[in-house]
Design a protein around this motif. Structure first.
Motif, PDB file in Angstrom:
ATOM      1  N   PRO A  80     -20.696 -22.425  -4.916  1.00 37.21           N
ATOM      2  CA  PRO A  80     -19.596 -22.342  -3.961  1.00 37.21           C
ATOM      3  C   PRO A  80     -18.353 -23.055  -4.475  1.00 37.21           C
ATOM      4  O   PRO A  80     -17.234 -22.719  -4.113  1.00 37.21           O
ATOM      5  CB  PRO A  80     -20.152 -23.031  -2.712  1.00 37.21           C
ATOM      6  N   GLN A  81     -18.563 -24.069  -5.334  1.00 33.35           N
ATOM      7  CA  GLN A  81     -17.468 -24.816  -5.930  1.00 33.35           C
ATOM      8  C   GLN A  81     -18.019 -25.591  -7.119  1.00 33.35           C
ATOM      9  O   GLN A  81     -19.235 -25.726  -7.270  1.00 33.35           O
ATOM     10  CB  GLN A  81     -16.862 -25.803  -4.934  1.00 33.35           C
ATOM     11  N   PHE A  87     -23.026 -31.843  -7.692  1.00 30.50           N
ATOM     12  CA  PHE A  87     -23.182 -30.730  -8.619  1.00 30.50           C
ATOM     13  C   PHE A  87     -23.405 -31.139 -10.063  1.00 30.50           C
ATOM     14  O   PHE A  87     -24.031 -30.407 -10.831  1.00 30.50           O
ATOM     15  CB  PHE A  87     -21.978 -29.787  -8.508  1.00 30.50           C
ATOM     16  N   PHE A  88     -22.912 -32.304 -10.478  1.00 29.17           N
ATOM     17  CA  PHE A  88     -23.035 -32.680 -11.884  1.00 29.17           C
ATOM     18  C   PHE A  88     -24.483 -32.837 -12.333  1.00 29.17           C
ATOM     19  O   PHE A  88     -24.880 -32.272 -13.365  1.00 29.17           O
ATOM     20  CB  PHE A  88     -22.215 -33.937 -12.163  1.00 29.17           C
ATOM     21  N   ILE A 107     -21.185 -19.796 -15.737  1.00 27.56           N
ATOM     22  CA  ILE A 107     -21.013 -20.380 -14.404  1.00 27.56           C
ATOM     23  C   ILE A 107     -19.795 -19.756 -13.733  1.00 27.56           C
ATOM     24  O   ILE A 107     -18.741 -19.619 -14.354  1.00 27.56           O
ATOM     25  CB  ILE A 107     -20.828 -21.904 -14.491  1.00 27.56           C
ATOM     26  N   HIS A 108     -19.946 -19.391 -12.475  1.00 23.17           N
ATOM     27  CA  HIS A 108     -18.833 -18.832 -11.706  1.00 23.17           C
ATOM     28  C   HIS A 108     -18.769 -19.498 -10.338  1.00 23.17           C
ATOM     29  O   HIS A 108     -19.790 -19.686  -9.673  1.00 23.17           O
ATOM     30  CB  HIS A 108     -19.006 -17.326 -11.527  1.00 23.17           C
ATOM     31  N   SER A 109     -17.571 -19.878  -9.921  1.00 21.25           N
ATOM     32  CA  SER A 109     -17.362 -20.499  -8.616  1.00 21.25           C
ATOM     33  C   SER A 109     -16.925 -19.454  -7.607  1.00 21.25           C
ATOM     34  O   SER A 109     -16.015 -18.661  -7.868  1.00 21.25           O
ATOM     35  CB  SER A 109     -16.304 -21.598  -8.722  1.00 21.25           C
ATOM     36  N   ALA A 110     -17.561 -19.488  -6.432  1.00 20.73           N
ATOM     37  CA  ALA A 110     -17.225 -18.534  -5.376  1.00 20.73           C
ATOM     38  C   ALA A 110     -15.866 -18.811  -4.756  1.00 20.73           C
ATOM     39  O   ALA A 110     -15.358 -18.009  -3.982  1.00 20.73           O
ATOM     40  CB  ALA A 110     -18.293 -18.548  -4.289  1.00 20.73           C
ATOM     41  N   LEU A 111     -15.245 -19.954  -5.083  1.00 23.61           N
ATOM     42  CA  LEU A 111     -13.922 -20.259  -4.531  1.00 23.61           C
ATOM     43  C   LEU A 111     -12.889 -19.226  -4.959  1.00 23.61           C
ATOM     44  O   LEU A 111     -11.901 -18.999  -4.271  1.00 23.61           O
ATOM     45  CB  LEU A 111     -13.465 -21.645  -4.994  1.00 23.61           C
ATOM     46  N   SER A 112     -13.138 -18.567  -6.106  1.00 23.58           N
ATOM     47  CA  SER A 112     -12.217 -17.528  -6.546  1.00 23.58           C
ATOM     48  C   SER A 112     -12.341 -16.278  -5.694  1.00 23.58           C
ATOM     49  O   SER A 112     -11.526 -15.384  -5.753  1.00 23.58           O
ATOM     50  CB  SER A 112     -12.490 -17.161  -8.011  1.00 23.58           C
ATOM     51  N   SER A 139     -23.149 -18.845  -1.959  1.00 18.21           N
ATOM     52  CA  SER A 139     -22.271 -18.423  -3.048  1.00 18.21           C
ATOM     53  C   SER A 139     -22.184 -16.906  -3.155  1.00 18.21           C
ATOM     54  O   SER A 139     -21.373 -16.382  -3.914  1.00 18.21           O
ATOM     55  CB  SER A 139     -22.784 -18.984  -4.386  1.00 18.21           C
ATOM     56  N   LEU A 140     -23.027 -16.209  -2.396  1.00 20.13           N
ATOM     57  CA  LEU A 140     -23.102 -14.756  -2.496  1.00 20.13           C
ATOM     58  C   LEU A 140     -23.450 -14.187  -1.129  1.00 20.13           C
ATOM     59  O   LEU A 140     -24.255 -14.768  -0.391  1.00 20.13           O
ATOM     60  CB  LEU A 140     -24.188 -14.377  -3.512  1.00 20.13           C
TER      61      LEU A 140
END
Length: 349
Positions: A80-81, A87-88, A107-112, A139-140
């Motif tokens: 999601p971010q 997250f680390f 890795i892809h962020s859903a914020l986009s 996230s999906l």
């Protein structure tokens, strides 16, 4: 504790580029130009091809990759971010697991794409460029999860149960047990009775089960739940700070605060200090997750240790098993443990 249910995937029928061309009433070469953007194509033609791709659930390159008999050796991670203390360590676990198994990680962020349920832009990660996906909670969209599952792409969910009818492995923590134990510590060891809770986002399963653990602890000790002590922290320091400040302004009695994550706990601490209150002498604060932040707060935060990095490694392991056609665990519940520091009133001397 582990709950073990075996599941296997069913094969699916995949549309071809010929199907797309036929559906759109154009040549295969035109479809290829639209997909690869190798040459100009009339706007109306592009719209017809894109509509055909969507209606047929065709994914560029997937068929070609299958015919070539090779894999991408790449795993996708949808978040999601990207940020925050949680997250680390999770990323470290996923990255190290992928490396051990010989996979690259995208890795892809859903914020986009902030509202995936609108159905919009193409998914950045999927069957066209990965061998499988790890999907973090929210996230999906459910629609896209179902499409990918029906297509046959291996999927593993982190901190989210699969939609009904989909046998997608899920990795998460023993949230309810950990929350119950830390609230019982406040009650049994310190004698606190007026205990507030800072919950996470309403739709988040981790937040829900942590709240259930809080309520079970109150009920087990004969304490009546006071709705005025339920605050929305949304896993955000600033939102939690404002929520606690608002509560303090009402004059409702308060002994302690259970925050559903460490970052909300840090916000609660800020609000208490701004009000001139001491931690833990006036109000105790405890959290959940045991991120790097927890031990560096003042005073150090009593919290529930969640094996965040291990969850990432387990998710990778489950996904690789799916990619290899092996059976997997349906639900993996990783145990949590209490970490006692000074913010609850222990170790203060």
């Amino acid at each position: 504790m582990f709950c073990l249910i075996m599941s296997e995937r069913k094969p699916s029928t995949r549309p071809t580029i010929d199907d797309v061309a036929s559906y759109a009433g154009v040549s295969i070469a035109t479809v290829s130009r639209v997909i690869n953007q190798t040459a100009p194509v009339a706007t109306k033609t592009v719209e017809r091809v894109q509509a055909a791709i969507e209606n047929l659930n065709y994914q560029p390159q997937a068929a070609a990759r299958t015919l070539a008999g090779r894999k991408t050796r790449t795993i996708g991670l949808l978040l999601p971010q990207i940020g925050g203390y949680f997250f680390f360590p999770m990323l470290q676990g996923i990255e190290s697991g992928a490396h051990v198994d010989g996979y690259n990680l995208l890795i892809h962020s859903a914020l986009s794409n902030p509202d995936p349920d609108q159905g919009e832009m193409p998914l950045a990660l999927g069957e066209h460029n990965t061998d499988g996906l790890i999907v973090f909670a929210h996230s999906l969209s459910e629609k896209e999860l179902r499409r990918l599952y029906d297509f046959g792409l291996p999927l593993v969910l982190l901190h989210q149960s699969p939609p009904e009818g989909l046998a997608i492995p899920n990795v998460t923590f023993e949230n309810k047990d950990g929350a119950r134990r830390i609230v019982e510590h406040l009650i049994e060891v310190h004698g606190y009775r007026e205990i507030a809770i800072l919950t996470g986002p309403e739709e988040h399963e981790d937040s829900y089960w942590r709240e259930m653990g809080y309520l079970e602890a109150l009920n087990a000790h004969g304490l009546v739940f006071n709705s005025a002590l339920k605050l929305r922290g949304k896993f955000s320091p600033e939102i939690a700070r404002l929520a606690v400040a608002g509560l303090l302004g009402t004059g409702v009695p308060l002994d302690a605060i259970f925050a559903a994550d460490d970052e909300s706990a840090s916000g609660a601490m800020m609000a208490l200090r701004e009000a001139g209150l001491r931690i833990p002498e006036d109000v105790a604060v405890v959290g959940f997750d045991d991120t790097l932040l927890a031990s560096h707060l003042t005073p150090p935060l009593t919290t529930v240790h969640a094996p965040i990095e291990q969850a990432g490694r387990v998710a990778i392991s489950q996904l690789v098993r799916l990619i290899n056609g092996e059976k997997t665990e349906s639900v993996t519940l990783l145990p949590t443990e209490l970490v006692i520091r000074k913010s609850c009133g222990c170790c203060s001397k």
